[in-house]
Motif scaffolding. Sequence first.
Motif, PDB file in Angstrom:
ATOM      1  N   ASP A  27      -0.144   3.100   6.897  1.00 57.51           N
ATOM      2  CA  ASP A  27       0.639   2.834   5.683  1.00 57.51           C
ATOM      3  C   ASP A  27       1.588   1.658   5.890  1.00 57.51           C
ATOM      4  O   ASP A  27       1.767   0.823   5.003  1.00 57.51           O
ATOM      5  CB  ASP A  27       1.440   4.071   5.264  1.00 57.51           C
ATOM      6  CG  ASP A  27       0.556   5.207   4.753  1.00 57.51           C
ATOM      7  OD1 ASP A  27      -0.630   4.955   4.468  1.00 57.51           O
ATOM      8  OD2 ASP A  27       1.067   6.342   4.660  1.00 57.51           O
ATOM      9  N   GLU A  28       2.209   1.604   7.064  1.00 57.80           N
ATOM     10  CA  GLU A  28       3.136   0.508   7.372  1.00 57.80           C
ATOM     11  C   GLU A  28       2.398  -0.833   7.398  1.00 57.80           C
ATOM     12  O   GLU A  28       2.871  -1.825   6.850  1.00 57.80           O
ATOM     13  CB  GLU A  28       3.814   0.769   8.721  1.00 57.80           C
ATOM     14  CG  GLU A  28       4.983  -0.116   9.015  1.00 57.80           C
ATOM     15  CD  GLU A  28       6.158   0.072   8.060  1.00 57.80           C
ATOM     16  OE1 GLU A  28       6.847  -0.938   7.815  1.00 57.80           O
ATOM     17  OE2 GLU A  28       6.381   1.186   7.567  1.00 57.80           O
ATOM     18  N   VAL A  29       1.222  -0.857   8.017  1.00 60.65           N
ATOM     19  CA  VAL A  29       0.410  -2.080   8.073  1.00 60.65           C
ATOM     20  C   VAL A  29       0.011  -2.503   6.654  1.00 60.65           C
ATOM     21  O   VAL A  29       0.118  -3.678   6.294  1.00 60.65           O
ATOM     22  CB  VAL A  29      -0.837  -1.886   8.966  1.00 60.65           C
ATOM     23  CG1 VAL A  29      -1.826  -3.041   8.804  1.00 60.65           C
ATOM     24  CG2 VAL A  29      -0.418  -1.747  10.419  1.00 60.65           C
ATOM     25  N   GLU A  35       3.184  -7.032   1.158  1.00 63.22           N
ATOM     26  CA  GLU A  35       4.366  -7.887   1.028  1.00 63.22           C
ATOM     27  C   GLU A  35       4.010  -9.340   1.321  1.00 63.22           C
ATOM     28  O   GLU A  35       4.449 -10.254   0.618  1.00 63.22           O
ATOM     29  CB  GLU A  35       5.483  -7.423   1.968  1.00 63.22           C
ATOM     30  CG  GLU A  35       6.734  -8.263   1.908  1.00 63.22           C
ATOM     31  CD  GLU A  35       7.343  -8.381   0.518  1.00 63.22           C
ATOM     32  OE1 GLU A  35       7.955  -9.423   0.236  1.00 63.22           O
ATOM     33  OE2 GLU A  35       7.198  -7.445  -0.303  1.00 63.22           O
ATOM     34  N   ARG A  36       3.191  -9.567   2.337  1.00 68.17           N
ATOM     35  CA  ARG A  36       2.764 -10.937   2.642  1.00 68.17           C
ATOM     36  C   ARG A  36       1.967 -11.531   1.485  1.00 68.17           C
ATOM     37  O   ARG A  36       2.107 -12.705   1.146  1.00 68.17           O
ATOM     38  CB  ARG A  36       1.932 -10.967   3.921  1.00 68.17           C
ATOM     39  CG  ARG A  36       2.751 -10.783   5.167  1.00 68.17           C
ATOM     40  CD  ARG A  36       1.887 -10.800   6.413  1.00 68.17           C
ATOM     41  NE  ARG A  36       2.678 -10.571   7.610  1.00 68.17           N
ATOM     42  CZ  ARG A  36       2.175 -10.317   8.793  1.00 68.17           C
ATOM     43  NH1 ARG A  36       0.854 -10.269   8.964  1.00 68.17           N
ATOM     44  NH2 ARG A  36       2.961 -10.114   9.834  1.00 68.17           N
ATOM     45  N   GLU A  40       2.917 -14.832  -0.721  1.00 68.70           N
ATOM     46  CA  GLU A  40       1.978 -15.949  -0.879  1.00 68.70           C
ATOM     47  C   GLU A  40       1.749 -16.248  -2.366  1.00 68.70           C
ATOM     48  O   GLU A  40       1.721 -17.401  -2.785  1.00 68.70           O
ATOM     49  CB  GLU A  40       0.652 -15.642  -0.173  1.00 68.70           C
ATOM     50  CG  GLU A  40      -0.383 -16.732  -0.270  1.00 68.70           C
ATOM     51  CD  GLU A  40       0.004 -18.037   0.432  1.00 68.70           C
ATOM     52  OE1 GLU A  40      -0.741 -19.016   0.271  1.00 68.70           O
ATOM     53  OE2 GLU A  40       1.054 -18.106   1.112  1.00 68.70           O
ATOM     54  N   GLU A  41       1.594 -15.199  -3.172  1.00 68.74           N
ATOM     55  CA  GLU A  41       1.432 -15.402  -4.619  1.00 68.74           C
ATOM     56  C   GLU A  41       2.660 -16.083  -5.202  1.00 68.74           C
ATOM     57  O   GLU A  41       2.546 -16.975  -6.041  1.00 68.74           O
ATOM     58  CB  GLU A  41       1.198 -14.063  -5.322  1.00 68.74           C
ATOM     59  CG  GLU A  41      -0.174 -13.471  -5.076  1.00 68.74           C
ATOM     60  CD  GLU A  41      -0.308 -12.058  -5.620  1.00 68.74           C
ATOM     61  OE1 GLU A  41       0.627 -11.559  -6.296  1.00 68.74           O
ATOM     62  OE2 GLU A  41      -1.350 -11.437  -5.382  1.00 68.74           O
ATOM     63  N   GLY A  42       3.842 -15.675  -4.763  1.00 68.33           N
ATOM     64  CA  GLY A  42       5.080 -16.289  -5.227  1.00 68.33           C
ATOM     65  C   GLY A  42       5.176 -17.745  -4.820  1.00 68.33           C
ATOM     66  O   GLY A  42       5.596 -18.606  -5.605  1.00 68.33           O
TER      67      GLY A  42
END
Length: 131
Positions: A27-29, A35-36, A40-42
Amino acid sequence: MLTAYELQELAQTVADLPPEQERAVADEVAGIRAERARQEEGRIADLRSMTDLQVAVLMDVQGVRREAALTLLREAGFVRGAVIEKAYREGYERGAYDHASDPSEMKVPPVDDPQYVTMRGYDIADLLKGA
């Protein structure tokens, strides 16, 4: 980058975890990857919101290498006139359909037809003057 040995050690560590901790690691991965992807989309959205001049200045300020510059330009939405070329062709073909009184009259020249290429060059040049 992990060596093959380090990767094997990490895999062994994860495999030795109790099932609930293994799920927590997965889940953490997944959360980190999500989030990455959002970041990247942002980043790409920010690039696409810039003017051409702002992108050029950004490249100059950051001292972007050639390969990275091409990637940055692509991400910012630069496509060497491909979009305007496609729109021009579609408009040209639509005009041929709209002005043909009979389907047999509908003759759209091929993309490499000399007259079409010449007129396209003049029209796109006029369009780009206003851009």
